[in-house]
Design a protein around this motif. Sequence first.
Motif, short mmCIF file in Angstrom:
data_model
loop_
_atom_site.label_atom_id
_atom_site.label_comp_id
_atom_site.label_asym_id
_atom_site.label_seq_id
_atom_site.Cartn_x
_atom_site.Cartn_y
_atom_site.Cartn_z
N LEU A 31 146.24 -26.33 -42.52
CA LEU A 31 147.13 -25.26 -42.95
C LEU A 31 148.51 -25.86 -43.17
CD1 LEU A 31 145.49 -23.88 -40.12
CD2 LEU A 31 146.05 -22.02 -41.66
N MET A 32 149.12 -25.55 -44.31
CA MET A 32 150.47 -26.03 -44.59
C MET A 32 151.39 -24.82 -44.69
SD MET A 32 149.55 -29.11 -47.20
CE MET A 32 151.11 -29.92 -47.05
N ASP A 33 152.55 -24.91 -44.03
CA ASP A 33 153.48 -23.80 -43.99
C ASP A 33 154.92 -24.31 -43.99
OD1 ASP A 33 154.32 -24.38 -41.23
OD2 ASP A 33 152.35 -23.65 -40.65
N ASN A 34 155.87 -23.39 -43.90
CA ASN A 34 157.28 -23.77 -43.95
C ASN A 34 157.92 -23.94 -42.59
OD1 ASN A 34 157.11 -20.97 -43.43
ND2 ASN A 34 159.12 -20.60 -44.30
N SER A 35 157.12 -24.07 -41.52
CA SER A 35 157.71 -24.28 -40.20
C SER A 35 158.09 -25.75 -40.02
CB SER A 35 156.72 -23.87 -39.10
OG SER A 35 155.66 -24.80 -39.01
N LEU A 36 158.93 -25.99 -39.04
CA LEU A 36 159.29 -27.37 -38.71
C LEU A 36 158.29 -27.96 -37.71
CD1 LEU A 36 163.16 -27.09 -38.37
CD2 LEU A 36 161.81 -27.93 -40.30
N TYR A 37 157.47 -27.11 -37.10
CA TYR A 37 156.50 -27.57 -36.12
C TYR A 37 155.48 -28.49 -36.77
CZ TYR A 37 152.95 -27.47 -32.48
OH TYR A 37 152.04 -27.83 -31.52
N GLN A 38 155.38 -29.68 -36.28
CA GLN A 38 154.46 -30.71 -36.78
C GLN A 38 154.61 -30.91 -38.29
OE1 GLN A 38 150.43 -30.68 -35.21
NE2 GLN A 38 151.07 -29.29 -33.60
N GLY A 39 155.82 -30.78 -38.78
CA GLY A 39 156.09 -30.98 -40.20
C GLY A 39 155.46 -29.93 -41.09
N GLY A 40 155.15 -28.77 -40.51
CA GLY A 40 154.55 -27.69 -41.30
C GLY A 40 153.08 -27.89 -41.60
N VAL A 41 152.41 -28.79 -40.85
CA VAL A 41 150.98 -29.04 -41.06
C VAL A 41 150.25 -28.78 -39.74
CG1 VAL A 41 149.22 -30.73 -41.70
CG2 VAL A 41 151.46 -30.77 -42.82
N GLN A 42 149.36 -27.78 -39.76
CA GLN A 42 148.57 -27.44 -38.58
C GLN A 42 147.10 -27.70 -38.90
OE1 GLN A 42 151.26 -26.90 -36.86
NE2 GLN A 42 152.32 -26.24 -38.71
N THR A 43 146.31 -28.00 -37.89
CA THR A 43 144.89 -28.25 -38.11
C THR A 43 144.03 -27.45 -37.13
OG1 THR A 43 144.90 -30.20 -36.68
CG2 THR A 43 145.26 -30.58 -39.04
N ILE A 44 142.84 -27.15 -37.58
CA ILE A 44 141.82 -26.52 -36.73
C ILE A 44 140.58 -27.40 -36.84
CG2 ILE A 44 140.39 -24.48 -36.33
CD1 ILE A 44 142.55 -22.86 -37.86
N ALA A 45 140.12 -27.95 -35.72
CA ALA A 45 138.93 -28.80 -35.70
C ALA A 45 137.69 -27.90 -35.73
CB ALA A 45 138.91 -29.68 -34.45
N LEU A 46 136.67 -28.33 -36.46
CA LEU A 46 135.44 -27.57 -36.62
C LEU A 46 134.24 -28.40 -36.18
CD1 LEU A 46 136.15 -26.33 -40.27
CD2 LEU A 46 136.57 -25.06 -38.15
N SER A 47 133.28 -27.76 -35.52
CA SER A 47 132.02 -28.45 -35.19
C SER A 47 130.90 -27.42 -35.12
CB SER A 47 132.14 -29.19 -33.85
OG SER A 47 132.32 -28.27 -32.79
N GLY A 48 129.70 -27.89 -35.39
CA GLY A 48 128.54 -27.02 -35.34
C GLY A 48 127.26 -27.82 -35.45
N ASN A 49 126.16 -27.23 -35.02
CA ASN A 49 124.85 -27.87 -35.07
C ASN A 49 123.90 -27.03 -35.91
OD1 ASN A 49 125.33 -30.10 -33.24
ND2 ASN A 49 125.46 -28.54 -31.66
N GLY A 50 123.18 -27.69 -36.79
CA GLY A 50 122.15 -27.02 -37.58
C GLY A 50 120.80 -27.28 -36.96
#
Length: 172
Positions: free
Chosen positions: A144-163
């Motif tokens: 996610l990219m946004d206009n905040s100063l937090y982490q340079g405006g780049v946030q991440t969400i890690a994903l995992s799953g099993n099929g």
Amino acid sequence: QLGTGYTGGGWGAVNGAWFTFTGLIDEPTLYSRALSSAEVVSIAEAGSYGKCDPVTAVNPTTLSFNTVSEGQKATLTAVLSNPGNAPLALSSIATDSGDTKFTILNGSAGDCAVGASVQPNASCNVRVQFTPQSTNSFSGQITLMDNSLYQGGVQTIALSGNGSLITTTTTL
């Protein structure tokens, strides 16, 4: 008099010049370090909000899907909130390039959307659908990219799953 090293639109495009003005100074701050270009832009673009910054908080930062049968779908949600004092503008919400197992869902009330703002003390949902096409463990990431100063405006969400393989039993 006010000294500036910033050559913004209304300052006569003169770097390091001094300007005389009449009025009040709102939110003065002295910095003991040089500000990054992102910090200067954030302050300059704050408009009537002053230096009040948007802040990004994502909860949870990891979405772990239980085992999902091949070809079936499961959905989980992370919440992006803005506990800051200015609107948080979302410029990008994307999965890893080429990832077809994890899909960002949108179109429902409350979903985060590119180009939309999350107002101070408000939130939106990042809904993710997992659709495995084979039996395996999968991982990915949402950026996610946004206009905040937090982490340079780049946030991440890690994903995992099993099929898992769909099994059927036939009685003869």
